[in-house]
Design a protein around this motif. Sequence first.
Motif, PDB file in Angstrom:
ATOM      1  N   GLN A  23      26.162  -2.391  23.050  1.00  0.00           N
ATOM      2  CA  GLN A  23      27.337  -1.565  22.363  1.00  0.00           C
ATOM      3  C   GLN A  23      27.722  -0.553  23.779  1.00  0.00           C
ATOM      4  O   GLN A  23      28.692  -0.448  23.677  1.00  0.00           O
ATOM      5  N   ARG A  24      26.699  -0.594  24.362  1.00  0.00           N
ATOM      6  CA  ARG A  24      27.531   1.005  25.277  1.00  0.00           C
ATOM      7  C   ARG A  24      27.758   0.196  26.697  1.00  0.00           C
ATOM      8  O   ARG A  24      28.855   0.343  27.802  1.00  0.00           O
ATOM      9  N   CYS A  25      27.314  -1.417  27.320  1.00  0.00           N
ATOM     10  CA  CYS A  25      28.189  -2.110  28.140  1.00  0.00           C
ATOM     11  C   CYS A  25      29.353  -2.322  27.342  1.00  0.00           C
ATOM     12  O   CYS A  25      30.826  -2.103  28.747  1.00  0.00           O
ATOM     13  N   ILE A  26      29.523  -2.708  26.350  1.00  0.00           N
ATOM     14  CA  ILE A  26      31.058  -2.612  25.939  1.00  0.00           C
ATOM     15  C   ILE A  26      31.925  -1.722  25.723  1.00  0.00           C
ATOM     16  O   ILE A  26      33.518  -1.567  26.055  1.00  0.00           O
ATOM     17  N   GLU A  27      31.347  -0.578  25.436  1.00  0.00           N
ATOM     18  CA  GLU A  27      31.978   1.341  25.385  1.00  0.00           C
ATOM     19  C   GLU A  27      32.840   1.245  26.680  1.00  0.00           C
ATOM     20  O   GLU A  27      33.727   1.597  27.032  1.00  0.00           O
ATOM     21  N   ARG A  28      31.474   0.903  27.902  1.00  0.00           N
ATOM     22  CA  ARG A  28      32.322   0.983  29.631  1.00  0.00           C
ATOM     23  C   ARG A  28      33.077   0.198  29.790  1.00  0.00           C
ATOM     24  O   ARG A  28      33.738   0.249  30.468  1.00  0.00           O
ATOM     25  N   CYS A  29      32.871  -1.230  29.366  1.00  0.00           N
ATOM     26  CA  CYS A  29      34.228  -1.828  29.294  1.00  0.00           C
ATOM     27  C   CYS A  29      35.596  -1.516  28.796  1.00  0.00           C
ATOM     28  O   CYS A  29      36.633  -2.114  29.146  1.00  0.00           O
ATOM     29  N   HIS A  30      35.973  -0.579  27.686  1.00  0.00           N
ATOM     30  CA  HIS A  30      36.538  -0.356  27.218  1.00  0.00           C
ATOM     31  C   HIS A  30      37.364   1.348  27.144  1.00  0.00           C
ATOM     32  O   HIS A  30      38.656   1.312  27.849  1.00  0.00           O
ATOM     33  N   ALA A  31      36.163   1.557  28.277  1.00  0.00           N
ATOM     34  CA  ALA A  31      37.109   3.427  28.673  1.00  0.00           C
ATOM     35  C   ALA A  31      37.876   2.683  29.838  1.00  0.00           C
ATOM     36  O   ALA A  31      38.664   4.142  29.725  1.00  0.00           O
ATOM     37  N   PRO A  32      38.217   2.439  31.005  1.00  0.00           N
ATOM     38  CA  PRO A  32      38.991   1.941  31.583  1.00  0.00           C
ATOM     39  C   PRO A  32      40.592   1.721  30.892  1.00  0.00           C
ATOM     40  O   PRO A  32      41.719   2.309  31.171  1.00  0.00           O
ATOM     41  N   LEU A  33      40.765   0.833  29.764  1.00  0.00           N
ATOM     42  CA  LEU A  33      41.510   0.734  28.763  1.00  0.00           C
ATOM     43  C   LEU A  33      41.979   2.187  27.921  1.00  0.00           C
ATOM     44  O   LEU A  33      43.919   2.014  27.879  1.00  0.00           O
ATOM     45  N   ALA A  34      41.508   2.470  27.788  1.00  0.00           N
ATOM     46  CA  ALA A  34      41.494   3.754  27.195  1.00  0.00           C
ATOM     47  C   ALA A  34      41.860   5.239  27.857  1.00  0.00           C
ATOM     48  O   ALA A  34      42.964   6.103  27.567  1.00  0.00           O
ATOM     49  N   GLN A  35      41.310   4.879  28.997  1.00  0.00           N
ATOM     50  CA  GLN A  35      41.911   5.472  29.488  1.00  0.00           C
ATOM     51  C   GLN A  35      43.574   5.521  30.198  1.00  0.00           C
ATOM     52  O   GLN A  35      43.832   6.067  30.587  1.00  0.00           O
ATOM     53  N   ALA A  36      43.308   4.353  30.577  1.00  0.00           N
ATOM     54  CA  ALA A  36      45.161   3.714  30.910  1.00  0.00           C
ATOM     55  C   ALA A  36      46.320   4.553  29.543  1.00  0.00           C
ATOM     56  O   ALA A  36      46.862   4.926  29.922  1.00  0.00           O
ATOM     57  N   GLN A  37      45.335   4.309  28.686  1.00  0.00           N
ATOM     58  CA  GLN A  37      46.339   4.153  27.777  1.00  0.00           C
ATOM     59  C   GLN A  37      46.370   5.956  27.172  1.00  0.00           C
ATOM     60  O   GLN A  37      47.726   6.253  26.818  1.00  0.00           O
ATOM     61  N   ALA A  38      45.688   6.160  27.217  1.00  0.00           N
ATOM     62  CA  ALA A  38      46.130   7.710  27.280  1.00  0.00           C
ATOM     63  C   ALA A  38      47.211   8.439  28.509  1.00  0.00           C
ATOM     64  O   ALA A  38      47.376   9.461  27.856  1.00  0.00           O
ATOM     65  N   ILE A  39      46.496   7.813  29.626  1.00  0.00           N
ATOM     66  CA  ILE A  39      47.769   8.545  30.682  1.00  0.00           C
ATOM     67  C   ILE A  39      49.253   7.619  29.812  1.00  0.00           C
ATOM     68  O   ILE A  39      50.176   8.722  30.243  1.00  0.00           O
ATOM     69  N   VAL A  40      49.276   7.025  29.392  1.00  0.00           N
ATOM     70  CA  VAL A  40      50.627   6.031  29.379  1.00  0.00           C
ATOM     71  C   VAL A  40      51.204   7.066  28.437  1.00  0.00           C
ATOM     72  O   VAL A  40      52.239   7.603  27.765  1.00  0.00           O
ATOM     73  N   THR A  41      50.640   7.615  26.915  1.00  0.00           N
ATOM     74  CA  THR A  41      50.288   7.583  26.179  1.00  0.00           C
ATOM     75  C   THR A  41      50.815   9.828  26.518  1.00  0.00           C
ATOM     76  O   THR A  41      51.906  10.237  25.952  1.00  0.00           O
ATOM     77  N   ALA A  42      50.354  10.379  27.249  1.00  0.00           N
ATOM     78  CA  ALA A  42      50.489  11.801  27.395  1.00  0.00           C
ATOM     79  C   ALA A  42      51.828  11.783  28.620  1.00  0.00           C
ATOM     80  O   ALA A  42      52.631  12.267  27.952  1.00  0.00           O
ATOM     81  N   GLU A  43      51.759  10.747  29.080  1.00  0.00           N
ATOM     82  CA  GLU A  43      53.621  10.724  29.765  1.00  0.00           C
ATOM     83  C   GLU A  43      54.287  10.748  28.996  1.00  0.00           C
ATOM     84  O   GLU A  43      54.733  11.298  29.232  1.00  0.00           O
TER      85      GLU A  43
END
Length: 110
Positions: A23-43
């Motif tokens: 689960q922790r490994c999967i969360e680390r895998c998802h982190a960059p995508l979540a970060q990217a989505q947050a950047i686009v959403t904020a802009e």
Amino acid sequence: QGAMFRCSARCCEDGTASMQEVQRCIERCHAPLAQAQAIVTAELEHFQDRLSRCTLHCNDKARDALDAGGAEGKVRGQLDSCLAACGDDHLRLVPAMAKKMKDSLAAIQQ
């Protein structure tokens, strides 16, 4: 997204890992995508907020002109011109916004 799914699949292939480790490994895998989505959403939210403020300003000017006794047809024309200017001004912001998002997204991958 493809990289995130491939990374997550590799996490699941580790037969020696505990459920929590997977689960922790999967969360680390998802982190960059979540970060990217947050950047686009904020802009995009920032862009939408700016455009909304501009249109509200136009509406306020039109309401003030009507309250001051301006002819409805003339005020409608002024409102249309003001709204068109808002649109034009914000269209000019799109290339810089896209570059900012692209630069921010590129920084995530490094």
